[in-house]
Motif scaffolding. Structure first.
Motif, PDB file in Angstrom:
ATOM      1  N   GLU A   1       0.110  -3.850   2.715  1.00 47.47           N
ATOM      2  CA  GLU A   1       0.851  -3.082   1.723  1.00 47.47           C
ATOM      3  C   GLU A   1       0.977  -1.625   2.146  1.00 47.47           C
ATOM      4  OE1 GLU A   1       2.459  -4.192  -0.820  1.00 47.47           O
ATOM      5  OE2 GLU A   1       1.802  -6.252  -0.522  1.00 47.47           O
ATOM      6  N   GLY A   2      -0.060  -1.102   2.792  1.00 47.14           N
ATOM      7  CA  GLY A   2       0.014   0.267   3.289  1.00 47.14           C
ATOM      8  C   GLY A   2       1.119   0.438   4.314  1.00 47.14           C
ATOM      9  N   HIS A   3       1.249  -0.519   5.249  1.00 49.66           N
ATOM     10  CA  HIS A   3       2.312  -0.454   6.260  1.00 49.66           C
ATOM     11  C   HIS A   3       3.696  -0.601   5.620  1.00 49.66           C
ATOM     12  CE1 HIS A   3      -0.203  -0.110   9.738  1.00 49.66           C
ATOM     13  NE2 HIS A   3      -0.875  -1.219   9.460  1.00 49.66           N
ATOM     14  N   VAL A   4       3.798  -1.486   4.624  1.00 50.93           N
ATOM     15  CA  VAL A   4       5.078  -1.669   3.936  1.00 50.93           C
ATOM     16  C   VAL A   4       5.488  -0.377   3.236  1.00 50.93           C
ATOM     17  CG1 VAL A   4       6.222  -2.868   2.023  1.00 50.93           C
ATOM     18  CG2 VAL A   4       4.846  -4.163   3.664  1.00 50.93           C
ATOM     19  N   ASN A   5       4.546   0.274   2.583  1.00 51.37           N
ATOM     20  CA  ASN A   5       4.861   1.536   1.903  1.00 51.37           C
ATOM     21  C   ASN A   5       5.264   2.616   2.902  1.00 51.37           C
ATOM     22  OD1 ASN A   5       4.444   0.639  -0.707  1.00 51.37           O
ATOM     23  ND2 ASN A   5       2.278   1.127  -0.682  1.00 51.37           N
ATOM     24  N   ARG A   6       4.617   2.619   4.083  1.00 52.35           N
ATOM     25  CA  ARG A   6       4.963   3.625   5.090  1.00 52.35           C
ATOM     26  C   ARG A   6       6.382   3.399   5.614  1.00 52.35           C
ATOM     27  NH1 ARG A   6       3.998   4.420  10.761  1.00 52.35           N
ATOM     28  NH2 ARG A   6       3.123   2.335  10.902  1.00 52.35           N
ATOM     29  N   VAL A   7       6.748   2.135   5.836  1.00 49.35           N
ATOM     30  CA  VAL A   7       8.099   1.826   6.306  1.00 49.35           C
ATOM     31  C   VAL A   7       9.131   2.219   5.246  1.00 49.35           C
ATOM     32  CG1 VAL A   7       9.661  -0.059   6.914  1.00 49.35           C
ATOM     33  CG2 VAL A   7       7.371   0.017   7.897  1.00 49.35           C
TER      34      VAL A   7
END
Length: 200
Positions: A170-176
């Motif tokens: 979820e952290g990577h998705v939010n960063r993208v």
């Protein structure tokens, strides 16, 4: 010629003006709330007459200076924060808020028991929590939340019982998503790939 001819005319609101003045002095300045209160007492007039009375007569009257009630955001933060992490001032304010509202006290109890399940991985207690939450008729939002949990009960119990989570993903998705917003929606795959690899 017509100045003041309607000012002393009796209205159906006259019988409730003393009550409205008293509630204004007690700190209730919401015209809709005042109208709801006198409507329960049998006032035949509509909201517009109360709104006009408040704006014409009560707005100029001084109010006793007292402490402001806490905002909904502040009370939410106090309830969602672990009691040991609250400072003394917040703890006292929360205690006063819970003492003045039994429904809020019941809600805080359920929120904290759910948080205990979540932090201690005690998903097996979820059915009992749902049964207790749905039994309270005074908290319809909590009941709806509990009923929605029953739609995928096994998955929720597993999520409250297992130590694994998808927080990293979820952290990577939010960063993208943040990178895409920074490029004002112009994030085609190639441009987004370069941007992600550049800041990886």
């Amino acid at each position: 010629m017509f100045t003041g001819q309607w000012q002393s005319r009796a209205t159906k609101l006259d019988a409730y003006e003393r009550y409205l003045d008293q509630r204004w002095q007690e700190g209730c300045t919401n015209a809709w709330k005042l109208w709801e209160e006198i409507k329960e007492q049998g006032c035949p007039r509509g909201y517009g007459s109360v709104r006009d009375y408040v704006s014409r007569t009560l707005r100029g009257k001084p109010q006793p200076v007292g402490p402001w009630p806490p905002s909904a955001r502040a009370v939410t933060r106090w309830i969602l924060t672990h009691p040991d992490a609250l400072n003394e001032n917040d703890r006292l304010h929360l205690k006063a808020a819970l003492a003045n509202c039994p429904e809020l006290a019941a809600l805080a109890e359920h929120v904290r028991s759910f948080a205990h399940m979540l932090t201690h991985l005690q998903g097996d207690q979820l059915p009992d929590w749902i049964a207790a939450a749905t039994a309270i008729t005074e908290l319809p939002s909590l009941r709806r939340f509990a009923q929605h949990l029953e739609r995928d009960l096994d998955a929720v119990i597993a999520g409250l019982s297992q130590p694994w989570n998808s927080g990293v993903v979820e952290g990577h998705v939010n960063r993208v998503k943040m990178l895409k917003r920074q490029m004002f929606g112009r994030a085609g795959f190639e441009l987004l790939r370069k941007r992600v690899l550049l800041y990886a």
